[in-house]
Motif scaffolding. Structure first.
Motif, PDB file in Angstrom:
ATOM      1  N   UNK A  97      31.933  -5.818  -5.449  1.00 32.77           N
ATOM      2  CA  UNK A  97      31.726  -4.457  -5.935  1.00 32.77           C
ATOM      3  C   UNK A  97      31.436  -3.506  -4.783  1.00 32.77           C
ATOM      4  N   UNK A  98      30.624  -3.943  -3.820  1.00 34.11           N
ATOM      5  CA  UNK A  98      30.206  -3.068  -2.727  1.00 34.11           C
ATOM      6  C   UNK A  98      31.387  -2.567  -1.915  1.00 34.11           C
ATOM      7  N   UNK A  99      32.394  -3.385  -1.714  1.00 30.89           N
ATOM      8  CA  UNK A  99      33.515  -2.955  -0.887  1.00 30.89           C
ATOM      9  C   UNK A  99      34.275  -1.783  -1.511  1.00 30.89           C
ATOM     10  N   UNK A 100      34.018  -1.489  -2.771  1.00 31.57           N
ATOM     11  CA  UNK A 100      34.669  -0.355  -3.437  1.00 31.57           C
ATOM     12  C   UNK A 100      34.043   0.991  -3.058  1.00 31.57           C
ATOM     13  N   UNK A 101      32.833   0.977  -2.482  1.00 37.33           N
ATOM     14  CA  UNK A 101      32.201   2.267  -2.187  1.00 37.33           C
ATOM     15  C   UNK A 101      31.601   2.361  -0.785  1.00 37.33           C
ATOM     16  N   UNK A 102      31.572   1.290  -0.007  1.00 35.26           N
ATOM     17  CA  UNK A 102      30.956   1.370   1.321  1.00 35.26           C
ATOM     18  C   UNK A 102      32.013   1.651   2.395  1.00 35.26           C
ATOM     19  N   UNK A 103      31.551   2.198   3.512  1.00 38.79           N
ATOM     20  CA  UNK A 103      32.418   2.454   4.661  1.00 38.79           C
ATOM     21  C   UNK A 103      32.203   1.441   5.777  1.00 38.79           C
ATOM     22  N   UNK A 104      31.022   0.827   5.804  1.00 40.13           N
ATOM     23  CA  UNK A 104      30.755  -0.238   6.764  1.00 40.13           C
ATOM     24  C   UNK A 104      29.595  -1.071   6.230  1.00 40.13           C
ATOM     25  N   UNK A 105      29.395  -2.242   6.832  1.00 31.81           N
ATOM     26  CA  UNK A 105      28.317  -3.136   6.399  1.00 31.81           C
ATOM     27  C   UNK A 105      27.598  -3.703   7.615  1.00 31.81           C
TER      28      UNK A 105
END
Length: 518
Positions: A308-316
């Protein structure tokens, strides 16, 4: 009788910006003043100061003896402790020079400002001991413009009696009230200032200084100057009649042209924000960085959370606490195509949460993030979150968002009883990083919080978006957590013993997810 004024500036500046600063100094009105200039040339790689001196015999240049790198980019200025106190020493030299040579005023001004021609004459006319002309800066490209003056402490922008606590709404109201006041022409008493400051001879004689107060941990030499000045019985003022233009980034030189045009046409400028953000700046200011601690998460909920996070984050940014499974490989696989910084500790710090939280925080701010979203590896937003979070990140008026955390006991039920009501409280999950802000932590080995405790000093907002805490759903998860809390906190110093015991309640009160209050 004309007043003698020493205009002084330490200079470590890019050529294009310094050219504008020196132009504005050359345009300063000097009616009834005798004005001299002094600069400390801190190893600049151009000759603009020498050219300015050749055109003006009232200019002195002092060469700094050694070089100390000062990094700036299109996001922010990167200050370090040794650089701060180096600049403080430069300013103290100016104070000594102005006092010993009998000047009536010392005007300390930063070399990235474009001054209004009336600035110096107007400030002297106010007859204040210490007064700064207010300018406005986007300290972060995505942040609203803020002044370089404040009311109390590190950078508090609202009045509050000592010890009194206000609601989030009241803090925001009072902050906006202060900012609106500074947007109107006037002269106002403040608690902190800097960068464009006129200092009277009386203040010089009393012993004002930028030297560090050893028992004060506030960040920046200006705060130490202001506190010492007030302790000496002086008052601090902010003036808003002729705000300078702050060339904080080279990209703002284009907007300076418009600012100059307004000065030429009207003879004055309007206090407040400078130019609107362009599209590139707006996108840069709304980027979301996911920060996460992980340890042996491969067989639990990590995959679902990161998908889910990869749908709204720009980096991790991920800190692995010495996992013994394939957690790291899973993170790299699930976040392919997204910039990722991941580090593994050689030995686990699982029993000292604060060290892990601070380590993760430092890793994250080292990337110069816009928004920092901290999730644990078993926390996931409700389904519509991706678009909502991206929209929230485009907001410029707040510095943090708080959401509700629901302790899920099954896939579709959360727990709610006398010890389990976390969802009734809003807690910060997403915070805008503010370079230079003095972040402070709750120094406990357990339940220390995912963010520094003082982020609430900046304006923020509660939002109804829900976060599901999946880590309680399986009996084996609950048993592991029960034994962990009993081992790490046997006396209940950091939590509640009765709540620890209630983890194993065989018949807890559960509420359907769909029945939650939205």
């Amino acid at each position: 009788m004309k007043k003698r004024v020493l205009v002084a500036s330490p200079v470590k500046q890019k050529e294009a910006i310094l050219k504008e600063f020196l132009e504005s100094l050359g345009n300063l009105h000097q009616e009834n003043l005798l004005v001299d200039f002094v600069f400390i040339d801190d190893q600049n790689d151009h000759h603009l100061l020498e050219a300015f001196r050749l055109a003006n015999p009232a200019v002195r240049i002092i060469k700094a003896e050694s070089n100390n790198p000062y990094l700036r980019d299109e996001k922010t200025h990167h200050w370090r402790e040794e650089l701060i106190w180096r600049v403080a020493d430069f300013k103290n030299k100016f104070i000594a020079m102005a006092y010993e040579e009998g000047y009536d005023y010392l005007f300390l001004v930063d070399s990235d400002l474009y001054l209004h021609p009336q600035t110096l004459v107007h400030l002297v006319s106010l007859q204040k001991d210490i007064v700064s002309e207010v300018f406005w800066t986007r300290w972060d490209p995505g942040f609203i413009p803020l002044p370089q003056v404040w009311l109390t402490d590190q950078y508090q922008l609202f009045h509050a009696p000592r010890g009194q606590k206000f609601s989030e709404q009241e803090v925001r109201r009072r902050t906006l009230e202060f900012l609106e006041m500074l947007s109107r022409p006037g002269t106002y008493k403040v608690g902190g200032l800097g960068a464009c400051t006129l200092i009277s001879r009386k203040s010089l004689a009393l012993g004002v200084s930028f030297s560090e107060l050893y028992n004060l941990h506030l960040w920046g030499e200006d705060r130490h100057f202001c506190i010492r000045a007030v302790a000496l019985g002086l008052e601090l003022y902010a003036d808003t009649h002729f705000p300078p233009f702050h060339i904080y980034r080279e990209s703002e030189l284009a907007a300076l042209k418009e600012h100059k045009g307004k000065v030429l046409m009207t003879g004055a400028t309007t206090p407040g924000p400078q130019a609107p953000l362009n599209q590139e700046e707006e996108e840069r200011g709304s980027r979301i960085t996911l920060a996460m601690l992980v340890r042996n998460e491969a067989g639990r909920y990590l995959a679902k959370v990161l998908q889910q996070a990869r749908e709204y984050i720009n980096q991790a940014v991920i800190l692995d606490d010495a996992s013994e499974d394939h957690t790291v490989a899973l993170c790299k696989d699930l976040l392919q195509g997204i910039p990722l910084i991941i580090k593994s500790n050689e030995a686990s710090c699982f029993n000292n949460e604060i060290s892990l939280r601070k380590q993760l925080w430092q890793m994250t701010i080292d990337t110069n993030p816009d928004w920092i979203l901290i999730l644990d590896a078993d926390e996931i937003f409700e389904d519509h979150a991706p678009e909502t979070l991206k929209e929230l990140a485009r907001t410029k008026e707040v510095c943090w968002y708080a959401f509700r955390l629901f302790d899920m006991w099954t896939e579709n039920h959360f727990r709610e009883d006398g010890y389990w009501y976390a969802h009734k409280t809003y807690r910060p999950f997403m915070v805008r990083y503010i370079p230079g802000f003095a972040y402070q932590w709750k120094q406990t080995p357990l339940h220390c919080g995912r963010f520094p405790v003082n982020i609430g000093d900046a304006p923020g907002k509660n939002h109804p978006l829900g976060v599901k805490h999946l880590g309680w759903m399986r009996p084996e998860d609950r048993l592991r957590k029960y034994y962990r809390y009993k081992e790490l906190d046997p006396q209940g110093r950091y939590g509640i013993q009765e709540q620890y015991d209630s983890i194993l309640d065989p018949c807890p009160r559960l509420v359907p997810w769909e029945a939650r209050e939205k």
